[in-house]
Design a protein around this motif. Sequence first.
Motif, PDB file in Angstrom:
ATOM      1  N   ARG A  25      -2.207 160.776  60.733  1.00  0.00           N
ATOM      2  CA  ARG A  25      -2.102 161.855  61.707  1.00  0.00           C
ATOM      3  C   ARG A  25      -3.024 161.553  62.870  1.00  0.00           C
ATOM      4  NH1 ARG A  25       1.661 165.049  60.687  1.00  0.00           N
ATOM      5  NH2 ARG A  25       2.169 165.418  58.515  1.00  0.00           N
ATOM      6  N   CYS A  26      -2.627 161.949  64.044  1.00  0.00           N
ATOM      7  CA  CYS A  26      -3.485 161.805  65.210  1.00  0.00           C
ATOM      8  C   CYS A  26      -4.713 162.688  65.001  1.00  0.00           C
ATOM      9  CB  CYS A  26      -2.727 162.231  66.464  1.00  0.00           C
ATOM     10  SG  CYS A  26      -3.775 162.343  67.912  1.00  0.00           S
ATOM     11  N   PRO A  27      -5.931 162.127  65.115  1.00  0.00           N
ATOM     12  CA  PRO A  27      -7.131 162.917  64.844  1.00  0.00           C
ATOM     13  C   PRO A  27      -7.382 164.013  65.894  1.00  0.00           C
ATOM     14  CG  PRO A  27      -7.729 160.724  65.625  1.00  0.00           C
ATOM     15  CD  PRO A  27      -6.239 160.729  65.425  1.00  0.00           C
ATOM     16  N   VAL A  28      -6.665 163.962  67.007  1.00  0.00           N
ATOM     17  CA  VAL A  28      -6.869 164.980  68.040  1.00  0.00           C
ATOM     18  C   VAL A  28      -5.884 166.136  67.873  1.00  0.00           C
ATOM     19  CG1 VAL A  28      -6.848 165.457  70.522  1.00  0.00           C
ATOM     20  CG2 VAL A  28      -7.806 163.303  69.666  1.00  0.00           C
ATOM     21  N   CYS A  29      -4.580 165.824  67.769  1.00  0.00           N
ATOM     22  CA  CYS A  29      -3.577 166.900  67.774  1.00  0.00           C
ATOM     23  C   CYS A  29      -2.856 167.049  66.445  1.00  0.00           C
ATOM     24  CB  CYS A  29      -2.571 166.665  68.892  1.00  0.00           C
ATOM     25  SG  CYS A  29      -1.491 165.260  68.563  1.00  0.00           S
ATOM     26  N   GLY A  30      -3.056 166.106  65.526  1.00  0.00           N
ATOM     27  CA  GLY A  30      -2.466 166.256  64.192  1.00  0.00           C
ATOM     28  C   GLY A  30      -1.023 165.796  64.080  1.00  0.00           C
ATOM     29  N   SER A  31      -0.431 165.300  65.154  1.00  0.00           N
ATOM     30  CA  SER A  31       0.960 164.861  65.025  1.00  0.00           C
ATOM     31  C   SER A  31       1.008 163.510  64.288  1.00  0.00           C
ATOM     32  CB  SER A  31       1.636 164.772  66.395  1.00  0.00           C
ATOM     33  OG  SER A  31       1.042 163.764  67.164  1.00  0.00           O
ATOM     34  N   GLY A  32       2.135 163.237  63.651  1.00  0.00           N
ATOM     35  CA  GLY A  32       2.256 162.026  62.838  1.00  0.00           C
ATOM     36  C   GLY A  32       2.194 160.765  63.694  1.00  0.00           C
ATOM     37  N   LEU A  39      -4.659 157.057  68.069  1.00  0.00           N
ATOM     38  CA  LEU A  39      -4.237 158.380  68.498  1.00  0.00           C
ATOM     39  C   LEU A  39      -2.728 158.330  68.718  1.00  0.00           C
ATOM     40  CD1 LEU A  39      -6.889 159.019  71.332  1.00  0.00           C
ATOM     41  CD2 LEU A  39      -7.096 159.552  68.908  1.00  0.00           C
ATOM     42  N   CYS A  40      -2.108 159.508  68.870  1.00  0.00           N
ATOM     43  CA  CYS A  40      -0.689 159.520  69.214  1.00  0.00           C
ATOM     44  C   CYS A  40      -0.544 159.127  70.689  1.00  0.00           C
ATOM     45  CB  CYS A  40      -0.088 160.897  68.954  1.00  0.00           C
ATOM     46  SG  CYS A  40      -0.566 162.126  70.179  1.00  0.00           S
ATOM     47  N   GLY A  41       0.645 158.780  71.096  1.00  0.00           N
ATOM     48  CA  GLY A  41       0.883 158.323  72.467  1.00  0.00           C
ATOM     49  C   GLY A  41       0.444 159.340  73.512  1.00  0.00           C
ATOM     50  N   ASP A  42       0.725 160.625  73.259  1.00  0.00           N
ATOM     51  CA  ASP A  42       0.366 161.667  74.237  1.00  0.00           C
ATOM     52  C   ASP A  42      -1.141 161.751  74.413  1.00  0.00           C
ATOM     53  OD1 ASP A  42       2.970 162.245  74.623  1.00  0.00           O
ATOM     54  OD2 ASP A  42       2.993 164.078  73.394  1.00  0.00           O
ATOM     55  N   CYS A  43      -1.884 161.707  73.283  1.00  0.00           N
ATOM     56  CA  CYS A  43      -3.347 161.826  73.375  1.00  0.00           C
ATOM     57  C   CYS A  43      -3.950 160.584  74.028  1.00  0.00           C
ATOM     58  CB  CYS A  43      -3.957 162.108  72.011  1.00  0.00           C
ATOM     59  SG  CYS A  43      -3.557 163.769  71.415  1.00  0.00           S
ATOM     60  N   TRP A  44      -3.385 159.399  73.715  1.00  0.00           N
ATOM     61  CA  TRP A  44      -3.851 158.182  74.407  1.00  0.00           C
ATOM     62  C   TRP A  44      -3.704 158.352  75.903  1.00  0.00           C
ATOM     63  CZ3 TRP A  44      -7.096 154.830  72.937  1.00  0.00           C
ATOM     64  CH2 TRP A  44      -7.073 154.252  71.662  1.00  0.00           C
TER      65      TRP A  44
HETATM   66 ZN   LIG Z   1      -2.402 163.349  69.473  1.00  0.00          ZN
END
Ligand SMILES: [Zn+2]
Length: 249
Positions: A25-32, A39-44
């Motif tokens: 899971r993304c450690p910032v937003c929790g998405s897979g 991180l997930c692409g959006d958080c990166w």
């Molecule tokens: Zn994220």
Amino acid sequence: MSMGKVRSNIAEVFAPLVDLIYPPRCPVCGSGIRSQTGLCGDCWADLRIPGEPACASCQRPLNSEDVGQGAICAVCMAKPPAHDGIAAGTLYGDISRKLVLSYKHGRKTALAPLMARLIGARLPRLDGQWIVVPVPLHRWRLWSRGFNQAALLAREIARSTDSSVAVDALLRTRRTPSLGGLGQKARARALSGAIALNPRRAEKIAGAQVILIDDVLTSGATSDACVRALKRAGASKVVIACFARVLDE
Ligand SMILES: [Zn+2]
Ligand SMILES: [Zn+2]
């Protein structure tokens, strides 16, 4: 084969199993996400990475596109800094704030390698031997938190840059109040004499090139006290490296 190599091989062998039990899971937003680290692409995309143009002395991003090479920011112009550069992995923002909160206060120490990777990407070229030193925590704070967040990052940076680490080179000789909300003079007063070189590390620091590590760099008052203590002990260079740099308070 070194222990580090063995460990990373074991980690690779077990990664699919870990992924099955704990889907990444993304450690910032929790998405897979696809792997356990990152991180997930959006958080990166929302992570703020310092860019060019930047102050030649402290690497603070400069606004104007037309400043020349070697331009110095107003802060460094007003008072030449004691340090020899600041490498910031990110600029403090929504994403880096959430990462720091879960790392430091949520005790998600597994984030250290990711944060250290981001710091490492911003480090200048390191010629010769360097010693990595974390900003110290007072022992009561260390006891209540259970770990020094800067020391964990320092170990990771030392490993990735093939440098040595001296986690106890600096000591907090007394507790200091929170510096938030204090003016520049009050901060300096609060920190006066609070950070000192560990006499047992004096020989190691004399003449050494040092990377000073902190998780968040705010006013720079604490890091400045550390830089001064290291330079008084004879350090030839001190580069500050932080995960998140706060530019405007
Ligand atoms: Zn994220
Ligand atoms: Zn500057």
